[in-house]
Structure formats: C-alpha cells, structure tokens
Enzyme design. Sequence first.
Site: not given
Ligand code: GLU
Length: 428
Positions: A116, A228, A230-233
């Site tokens: 990350k 939330g 955003g994208n996921a929500g």
């Molecule tokens: N940021 C996203 C996660 O936390 C996707 C990570 C990715 O696709 O490498 O799973």
Amino acid sequence: MSEDKRLAAIEAHQNNPFSIAQEQLREANKYLGLSDGALAVLMQPMREYHCSLPVRMDDGRVEVFPAFRVQYNDARGPTKGGIRFHPLETIDTIRALAAWMTWKTAVVDIPLGGGKGGIICNPKELSAGELERLSRQYVRYFGHILGAERDVPAPDVYTNPQIMAWMMDEFYWQRSYNQPGSFTGKPVEVGGSLGRGDATARGGIFCVREAMKKLGMKTGNSTYAVQGFGNAGQFAAILMKEILGEGNKLLAVSDSRGGVYNEKGLDVSALIAYKHETGSLSGFPGGEAITNEALLELPVDIIFPSAIENVITGDNAPRIQAKISCELANGPTTPEGDSILCERNVFVIPDFLANAGGVTVSYFEQVQNGDNYYWDIDLVHERLDKKMTRAFQSVYEAHEEHGVNMRIAAYIVAVRRVARAMELRGWV
Ligand code: GLU
C-alpha cells in the site's frame, strides 16, 4: 492543517490500525500455530519506503509532501495495493492496509502479495495541474521499487483512474517502454479492464448473496443501508438491486457530511445524480436527514460500512440491528466491536474478503495487459463471481470448522496460504 493538529486529530479519532491488524493476526494464530519465525515475519512489513515529494504549486511556491510505500509481503507474488491521498495519512495506516492487502490477495487466491502507498495531502485543495505533478512525482521517487513484477499500485481513497494513467505514463518515460501492467485501475482507453469500476462492490454483493443463502434469508426483498457514498458505496447501492433483485430496498445512505433516510426506500439513481450535482447528499428531497452514526443502527437486514476505519466500536456495536455487515471499507470494525457483533450474531463479511473484488479485477487487468488481449464484460463478471464465491466458501468452511467468526476464519485461510508460500520458498 498544522502537524500538531493533524496528529491530535488522529489520536482523538483513531485506534491505531496497525496495532489492530497485528492483534487480529495474533488471534488467528491461536488456530494456525505458525512457527515463531513465520509469525515474526508476518507481524512486520518486509520493506517500506519514505520519501518527501517536492511539488511546484500553481503560485510558484514549492511544497513538500511526505509519501510512503509499504511492501508488506511478496511470498505469493509481486506486491499489490492502492495509493491513498489523504490529509490524515499515517505510516501505521499504510502498514495496516498493506498487511490487509496481503491477506486479501491470499484469500481470493490470486498470485500476488500485499502492499500500500500514500501521500499526506489534501487532494480537494489541489488544482488539476498540482494533482498531476504530485502523482508524477510519486513515480519519480518510487519508480525504482515499482513495476509489474515487483509492486503494482492501484486507486484507493481519493485516487482514481486518471491518476493511474498519469502514473503509468511517468513510469513509461522513466523506462522508455510501455508497461501497462505496472499500474491497475487505469482508464479502459489506456489498458484498463472492463468491470474494474464497480468490481469492489460487485464482489461484496456476491458475498452477501452467499451469506444470505447460508443464513436462510431470501435475497429478493431485503432492506439495506450504505455508509459512505464513494465508488464502493454507490455501486453497492445500485448492484444490490441489479444482482439480487429490484425488490431490495435502500433505506438510508450517507457520506462524510451526513445522510438521508426514507423508510419506503430511496431512489438510487436520483441520489447519485444529486450527489454528482451538489457534491453531497444533504438536502436530498427524497428523504429525511440522518447521521452516519444513526444509519448504522437502523433495523435493516444489511449494512454496508463503505467509508472509513473504526466506525463500529465497543460503543455502538450493542445497538447494531442488521443481520449482515458487509465491510466494503478497510478496517471499519474495531476488535471490541467485532466481539460484540459476534456475540449478538451479526454476520460480518470481513473487509479483506468483502472488498476483494477490486484487487481481483486488478489482477484480471494485469493478465489482460500481459496478453495484450482484452476480455468482454461478461467474462470479467463470470470470473469475478467464481473467485469471490470460492473465497467466501473457503472462509465459511473455516468459520464452521474452528467455530470462529468470519474475520478470524478469513485470516486462517489467508495467512495459511502466505505462510505456506514462505515455507516452500525456504524463508522460514
Ligand atoms: N485499493 C483497493 C483495495 O484496497 C484495490 C487494490 C488493487 O486493486 O490493487 O483493495
């Protein structure tokens, strides 16, 4: 924001996510019985990098942004995970998220490790030009430790496909050749995969479908609330209906500024259009105002914590009434919150299983980049469903076999795979 204020805010509002990640691993190890060496390796990141990124601002000043990349473990393959742009970013948050990426890629059984990255910045205060220069600077400083076979970033909190396109391009100028698989979550026009946009939510809904079967719940007429937006929500709100049936009712939704509630059900497309237009949900005409806290305590069948860390704690867990909590955010539940939910029989689909759809389609993107041949959308959906369903089943089996909650079960499945890879490679 001054450094003092920033740190005070973090202390006041957060449990340290990395301590939580380590505590969860220790708990899972009661069932795994790893060797001391293997546990010691998995308790810490293998590698981490800190840089200070100077960026020329529009007014001519140079501002310096602290930035990180943590490569937690690459025993199963190149490290993989997003880059966050956030004013309250800390190295411990990145470490925790990198650890969770390691378990996430392992639980869905894709041949990648976990990493990350992050930059301490407030993207809402940056112009498009400043954002582009900051994104490119990240790759100038970290490029030597990135690459398709080494460490592959993706979008995360406040980063998006455009940022991935700039980063992939900067990497191209560094190396003088195209390496599309060096970043994922790219726009489709420059090597992204179809279906990456809604993949996190879609994977979560596949898990909800499987959980409902196990719990004997009907999938067509449930009620749900999304924290939330955003994208996921947003995609969770849409896909609950699209995949599990139009009879499912969204009763409440919120973003960082508050939310809306309507016991008869909210109109999802109107909400998305409203948020798009006004930038927030407040004042939405189709419902009454509700706070983020109250949303989680509504008597709905399913809640989707899809925003930030530590929102379900020892304080509010006793009041949560949902039957299922599908964690699309990373780290929304503290260990104390977890044990209370478990005692009260709330079925938690833990973050690194529930939100693994994103990285799974990132992996599909890399595979397509490697072949330079692109799949149609049905194939992406079909393969994602297969991966998520299989992952859910193996976690559910561990949950039954060991009599542990789904989070510890997910750890057991994932950590065992990573530990085995380390053993086979002769690391421990
Ligand atoms: N940021 C996203 C996660 O936390 C996707 C990570 C990715 O696709 O490498 O799973």
